[in-house]
Every structure is written in C-alpha cells, then in structure tokens.
Design a protein around this motif. Structure first.
Motif, short mmCIF file in Angstrom:
data_model
loop_
_atom_site.label_atom_id
_atom_site.label_comp_id
_atom_site.label_asym_id
_atom_site.label_seq_id
_atom_site.Cartn_x
_atom_site.Cartn_y
_atom_site.Cartn_z
N MET A 74 129.79 -6.07 95.10
CA MET A 74 130.02 -5.00 93.92
C MET A 74 130.91 -5.37 93.06
O MET A 74 131.75 -6.27 93.10
CB MET A 74 130.43 -3.84 94.55
CG MET A 74 129.36 -3.13 95.25
SD MET A 74 129.96 -1.70 96.21
CE MET A 74 131.09 -2.24 97.33
N THR A 98 132.20 2.27 101.13
CA THR A 98 132.57 1.44 99.79
C THR A 98 134.13 1.34 99.62
O THR A 98 134.87 0.32 99.35
CB THR A 98 131.98 1.89 98.64
OG1 THR A 98 132.23 3.48 98.45
CG2 THR A 98 130.55 1.82 98.59
N ASP A 132 135.88 -2.44 99.65
CA ASP A 132 136.20 -2.78 98.56
C ASP A 132 137.63 -3.54 98.54
O ASP A 132 138.58 -2.93 98.84
CB ASP A 132 136.04 -1.63 97.56
CG ASP A 132 136.49 -2.21 96.08
OD1 ASP A 132 135.45 -3.09 95.63
OD2 ASP A 132 137.39 -2.03 95.49
N GLY A 146 135.81 3.39 95.89
CA GLY A 146 134.40 4.01 96.03
C GLY A 146 133.72 3.89 94.92
O GLY A 146 133.88 3.64 93.86
N LEU A 147 132.17 4.08 94.99
CA LEU A 147 131.22 4.25 93.92
C LEU A 147 131.91 5.19 92.91
O LEU A 147 131.48 4.76 91.60
CB LEU A 147 130.23 4.59 94.45
CG LEU A 147 129.38 3.40 95.34
CD1 LEU A 147 127.74 4.12 95.68
CD2 LEU A 147 129.27 2.04 94.93
N LYS A 198 134.57 3.22 90.60
CA LYS A 198 133.86 2.34 89.75
C LYS A 198 133.30 2.79 88.82
O LYS A 198 133.39 2.35 87.73
CB LYS A 198 132.84 1.25 90.83
CG LYS A 198 133.52 0.65 91.92
CD LYS A 198 132.57 -0.41 92.54
CE LYS A 198 133.32 -1.10 93.78
NZ LYS A 198 134.13 -2.27 93.19
#
Length: 260
Positions: free
Chosen positions: A1, A236, A240, A246-247, A250
């Motif tokens: 990611m 995540t 990460d 987390g998404l 981001k």
C-alpha cells in the motif's frame, strides 16, 4: 500500500497540537567540514562515486551543491513533507525514503489497543441514542411474531429500515467528521489520550480530510460489509509501516498519535 504524503500545507499558528521542529544536529568537533573539491576541468577524471549525473554529494542534476536537488530530503532545506530539515513533522534529518528516522519529530504513534477502545467508545456514543430512538419510533424493531428468517429479512427490507440506515450513516459520519475537524479528538480518543493529526505537519485535520476519513471508515461498514470491513481496517493498521495507517487514515492523509 502506498504511503503517499500530502501536499505540504501551512498549519494554523494557534494549533495546540502542532509539534515544533527539533533542534538540528550540532556540528561535529572542529567545525563544519567542507566538501572535497572536484577534479579540475579537463583533467579527464570522472565524477565522485555516488553522483549519478556528475554533481557532488549526490546531486542528481549536477548542480555541484551537496544534497541539492535530492528529491528525498538528503541534505536540502526540507524533508519530503515540507516540514523543515527533514522528517514529516519538521524533526530530525531525513524522511521516509532517505532519512535516518522516518518518525523524527513526530509524537509517539498511538497503540492499537487504545485506538480500538477509543473506537468502541465512539461507536457506543452514537449507537445508544439511535437504538433508543428506534425503540420509540419503530426504526429497527422487528415484528415479535416474525420468528423465521424470511420474516426478519422482509422487515429489514422495508422503506422504514432503509430510512433508519441512512440516519445511522449520517450520524456516524457526521459525529466523526465534526469532532475530528474541531480538535482532532472524538470523545473516545480524548478519554484514551489520542488525537488525529495531519501527516504532513501534525495539524488538526481540515473539513475535507476529516470528512473523507469518516466516509471511508463508516460507509462500507454500515452499507454492506460490517464485520469484513472492520477486519480490513484492523489488518491495515497492524501491518502498515511506518505510520500505522488504516485505509481511512490513508484516505485522509492522517495519523493517530498520543496526546498524553
């Protein structure tokens, strides 16, 4: 990611959470060291090792200035996020792609356990009033005589249920957006001594970042895949590196840090 950094912004001067840049590393004994002179023109000698285009000190564009033009903060007047002499919060030397410590100048990242408890508290703060209202107005109520899955599914697919789902979505997204925009802290994060901060400079997130973060966090969970989406968010955060995003972090270009 991807860990794409946001465009550097100028945070408000009165931000109580903004981290100040760390003092630069003191020069070594004997004063600053001058770079060795390059070979005289016409000597036939090539550029020093590590200079891909003929400049000194790693200048990829051949300007001859040590570190000049280094896109990863290797000696220029700022880090890759525009926060002073390196570091995403204007801290020590370097950045996430070429520095000594990518977390230099940043407050301690929040522990996962405290983040989880803060999220549970925030979810209950929104859920309990909605549940009580649903008992009064019949929003989420299921027919007491419906003891089969077909009866329950039929009740859940009524227009009234969809309306309450929309109300719930607005309540969760609105709560998260307004609280994070105001101070970087929801009630749960304040109790757990955590806060949300912009990755580039540590400031309180603006409206756009707070809203995008809340939408990515809550919409998939409430619309289609509650358990699966929360599992994705948890994975995540745990995997990460280096910012434990987390998404939703981001999407909003934020991090969760300790406010203790």
């Amino acid at each position: 990611m991807s860990n794409d950094a946001p465009t550097p912004g100028q945070p408000p001067e009165d931000d109580p959470f903004l981290k100040k840049p760390q003092d630069p590393t003191p020069p070594s004994a004997g004063g600053p060291q001058e770079p060795p002179p390059g070979p005289p023109p016409g000597s036939g000698q090539g550029p020093p090792p590590g200079s891909p285009y003929g400049g000194q000190g790693g200048d990829p564009y051949g300007s001859g200035r040590p570190g000049a033009g280094d896109p990863y903060g290797g000696g220029g007047p700022g880090g890759p996020y525009g926060g002073g002499p390196g570091g995403p919060y204007g801290g020590g030397p370097g950045g996430p792609y070429g520095g000594v410590d990518p977390l230099a100048g940043m407050p301690p990242l929040a522990e996962f356990g405290r983040r989880f408890l803060a999220r549970v508290i925030d979810a209950l703060i929104v859920f309990i009033p909605l549940f009580l209202l649903s008992l009064i107005f019949g929003g989420w109520g299921v027919d007491a005589n419906g003891d089969s899955w077909d009866d329950i599914a039929g009740d859940l697919n009524t227009g009234r249920q969809w309306l309450w789902s929309l109300i719930s979505l607005v309540a969760y997204v609105g709560y998260d957006t307004l609280m994070v925009k105001r101070s970087g802290q929801t009630v749960g994060k304040k109790l757990m001594k955590l806060r949300v901060a912009m990755l580039n400079d540590g400031s309180v997130p603006d409206t756009g970042s707070s809203l995008l973060r809340a939408v990515v966090l809550w919409v998939p969970a409430l619309v289609c895949c509650f358990c699966i989406w929360w599992l994705v968010i948890i994975i995540t955060i745990l995997t990460d590196k280096p910012y434990k995003q987390g998404l939703h972090d981001k999407a909003g270009k934020t991090v969760v840090v300790s406010a203790a």
